[in-house]
Design a protein around this motif. Structure first.
Motif, PDB file in Angstrom:
ATOM      1  N   ILE A   1       8.938  72.871 111.696  1.00  0.00           N
ATOM      2  CA  ILE A   1       9.554  74.045 111.075  1.00  0.00           C
ATOM      3  C   ILE A   1       9.862  73.752 109.612  1.00  0.00           C
ATOM      4  N   ASP A   2      10.448  72.592 109.340  1.00  0.00           N
ATOM      5  CA  ASP A   2      10.749  72.200 107.963  1.00  0.00           C
ATOM      6  C   ASP A   2       9.482  72.139 107.120  1.00  0.00           C
ATOM      7  N   ASN A   3       8.404  71.612 107.704  1.00  0.00           N
ATOM      8  CA  ASN A   3       7.141  71.512 106.978  1.00  0.00           C
ATOM      9  C   ASN A   3       6.558  72.892 106.659  1.00  0.00           C
ATOM     10  N   VAL A   4       6.630  73.815 107.611  1.00  0.00           N
ATOM     11  CA  VAL A   4       6.117  75.171 107.390  1.00  0.00           C
ATOM     12  C   VAL A   4       6.925  75.858 106.280  1.00  0.00           C
ATOM     13  N   ILE A   5       8.235  75.703 106.320  1.00  0.00           N
ATOM     14  CA  ILE A   5       9.083  76.291 105.276  1.00  0.00           C
ATOM     15  C   ILE A   5       8.735  75.691 103.929  1.00  0.00           C
ATOM     16  N   SER A   6       8.585  74.381 103.880  1.00  0.00           N
ATOM     17  CA  SER A   6       8.280  73.697 102.621  1.00  0.00           C
ATOM     18  C   SER A   6       6.925  74.108 102.065  1.00  0.00           C
ATOM     19  N   VAL A   7       5.907  74.126 102.921  1.00  0.00           N
ATOM     20  CA  VAL A   7       4.576  74.494 102.426  1.00  0.00           C
ATOM     21  C   VAL A   7       4.552  75.964 102.014  1.00  0.00           C
ATOM     22  N   GLY A   8       5.260  76.817 102.739  1.00  0.00           N
ATOM     23  CA  GLY A   8       5.327  78.231 102.351  1.00  0.00           C
ATOM     24  C   GLY A   8       5.968  78.400 100.989  1.00  0.00           C
ATOM     25  N   ARG A   9       7.075  77.695 100.769  1.00  0.00           N
ATOM     26  CA  ARG A   9       7.760  77.744  99.478  1.00  0.00           C
ATOM     27  C   ARG A   9       6.828  77.268  98.357  1.00  0.00           C
ATOM     28  N   ASN A  10       6.149  76.149  98.604  1.00  0.00           N
ATOM     29  CA  ASN A  10       5.275  75.590  97.576  1.00  0.00           C
ATOM     30  C   ASN A  10       4.064  76.483  97.300  1.00  0.00           C
ATOM     31  N   LEU A  11       3.474  77.031  98.353  1.00  0.00           N
ATOM     32  CA  LEU A  11       2.329  77.923  98.157  1.00  0.00           C
ATOM     33  C   LEU A  11       2.747  79.177  97.404  1.00  0.00           C
ATOM     34  N   LEU A  12       3.923  79.702  97.708  1.00  0.00           N
ATOM     35  CA  LEU A  12       4.422  80.870  96.979  1.00  0.00           C
ATOM     36  C   LEU A  12       4.608  80.524  95.513  1.00  0.00           C
ATOM     37  N   ARG A  13       5.294  79.438  95.233  1.00  0.00           N
ATOM     38  CA  ARG A  13       5.550  79.055  93.842  1.00  0.00           C
ATOM     39  C   ARG A  13       4.277  78.748  93.075  1.00  0.00           C
ATOM     40  N   ASP A  14       3.241  78.277  93.763  1.00  0.00           N
ATOM     41  CA  ASP A  14       1.964  77.974  93.109  1.00  0.00           C
ATOM     42  C   ASP A  14       1.066  79.200  92.974  1.00  0.00           C
ATOM     43  N   SER A  15       1.437  80.296  93.599  1.00  0.00           N
ATOM     44  CA  SER A  15       0.614  81.503  93.603  1.00  0.00           C
ATOM     45  C   SER A  15       0.519  82.122  92.214  1.00  0.00           C
ATOM     46  N   VAL A  16      -0.694  82.403  91.789  1.00  0.00           N
ATOM     47  CA  VAL A  16      -0.923  83.042  90.494  1.00  0.00           C
ATOM     48  C   VAL A  16      -0.220  84.389  90.436  1.00  0.00           C
ATOM     49  N   GLU A  17      -0.299  85.159  91.505  1.00  0.00           N
ATOM     50  CA  GLU A  17       0.309  86.486  91.531  1.00  0.00           C
ATOM     51  C   GLU A  17       1.831  86.406  91.432  1.00  0.00           C
ATOM     52  N   TYR A  18       2.415  85.457  92.146  1.00  0.00           N
ATOM     53  CA  TYR A  18       3.872  85.286  92.110  1.00  0.00           C
ATOM     54  C   TYR A  18       4.331  84.838  90.724  1.00  0.00           C
ATOM     55  N   ARG A  19       3.587  83.914  90.119  1.00  0.00           N
ATOM     56  CA  ARG A  19       3.934  83.441  88.777  1.00  0.00           C
ATOM     57  C   ARG A  19       3.795  84.575  87.756  1.00  0.00           C
ATOM     58  N   GLN A  20       2.810  85.428  87.939  1.00  0.00           N
ATOM     59  CA  GLN A  20       2.648  86.590  87.067  1.00  0.00           C
ATOM     60  C   GLN A  20       3.846  87.521  87.207  1.00  0.00           C
ATOM     61  N   PHE A  21       4.276  87.759  88.446  1.00  0.00           N
ATOM     62  CA  PHE A  21       5.457  88.584  88.686  1.00  0.00           C
ATOM     63  C   PHE A  21       6.677  87.987  87.975  1.00  0.00           C
ATOM     64  N   LEU A  22       6.880  86.678  88.144  1.00  0.00           N
ATOM     65  CA  LEU A  22       8.030  86.039  87.504  1.00  0.00           C
ATOM     66  C   LEU A  22       7.962  86.171  85.986  1.00  0.00           C
ATOM     67  N   ASP A  23       6.782  85.956  85.425  1.00  0.00           N
ATOM     68  CA  ASP A  23       6.601  86.095  83.970  1.00  0.00           C
ATOM     69  C   ASP A  23       6.939  87.509  83.517  1.00  0.00           C
ATOM     70  N   GLU A  24       6.360  88.496  84.187  1.00  0.00           N
ATOM     71  CA  GLU A  24       6.538  89.886  83.769  1.00  0.00           C
ATOM     72  C   GLU A  24       7.954  90.393  84.037  1.00  0.00           C
ATOM     73  N   ALA A  25       8.649  89.773  84.997  1.00  0.00           N
ATOM     74  CA  ALA A  25      10.030  90.168  85.291  1.00  0.00           C
ATOM     75  C   ALA A  25      11.030  89.353  84.478  1.00  0.00           C
ATOM     76  N   GLY A  26      10.519  88.414  83.669  1.00  0.00           N
ATOM     77  CA  GLY A  26      11.402  87.584  82.856  1.00  0.00           C
ATOM     78  C   GLY A  26      12.198  86.581  83.670  1.00  0.00           C
ATOM     79  N   LEU A  27      11.630  86.112  84.755  1.00  0.00           N
ATOM     80  CA  LEU A  27      12.323  85.191  85.649  1.00  0.00           C
ATOM     81  C   LEU A  27      11.710  83.797  85.597  1.00  0.00           C
ATOM     82  N   ASP A  28      11.385  83.320  84.413  1.00  0.00           N
ATOM     83  CA  ASP A  28      10.723  82.021  84.255  1.00  0.00           C
ATOM     84  C   ASP A  28      11.500  80.861  84.873  1.00  0.00           C
ATOM     85  N   ALA A  29      12.827  80.978  84.927  1.00  0.00           N
ATOM     86  CA  ALA A  29      13.642  79.893  85.468  1.00  0.00           C
ATOM     87  C   ALA A  29      13.306  79.604  86.931  1.00  0.00           C
ATOM     88  N   LEU A  30      12.789  80.583  87.641  1.00  0.00           N
ATOM     89  CA  LEU A  30      12.456  80.381  89.053  1.00  0.00           C
ATOM     90  C   LEU A  30      11.159  79.606  89.252  1.00  0.00           C
TER      91      LEU A  30
END
Length: 115
Positions: A63-92
């Motif tokens: 369970i811990d591994n699934v949570i960790s890999v999900g978090r990492n895959l989300l943070r590495d996602s181009v689409e998610y990073r684009q959202f953060l950039d456009e929303a001004g949430l670079d700190a995340l």
């Protein structure tokens, strides 16, 4: 797991909703972020996650591994990073560890998970 058809359907519906919003004068943008084990580029790690049972019974470390890999895959996602950039949430977009328990031993040697 989602089929190719399911993914296409959700993409089409999001595009249609985005068009309706645009026609209504909204500048709201919808982001579709895909997070799945197929995005993991390391074969042994991909195999580990793809071989996890799909039942509702996982070990605590799985369970811990699934949570960790999900978090990492989300943070590495181009689409998610684009959202953060456009929303001004670079700190995340802070760096993160890609560590997992494999055979009950920590392994942090995987680096970026996505292709």
């Amino acid at each position: 797991r989602y089929s190719f058809e399911s993914r296409n359907l959700i993409e089409e519906r999001i595009e249609a909703l985005q068009e309706k919003l645009r026609k209504a004068g909204s500048t709201t943008k919808i982001y579709l972020v895909k997070v799945d084990f197929e995005s993991i580029k390391q074969p042994t790690i991909k195999r580990y996650f793809n071989n996890l049972p799909t039942s509702l019974e996982l070990k605590d470390n799985e369970i811990d591994n699934v949570i960790s890999v999900g978090r990492n895959l989300l943070r590495d996602s181009v689409e998610y990073r684009q959202f953060l950039d456009e929303a001004g949430l670079d700190a995340l977009k802070a760096s993160h560890d890609s560590c997992f328990l494999v055979d009950d031993k920590p392994d942090c040697s995987f680096g970026d998970l996505r292709e």
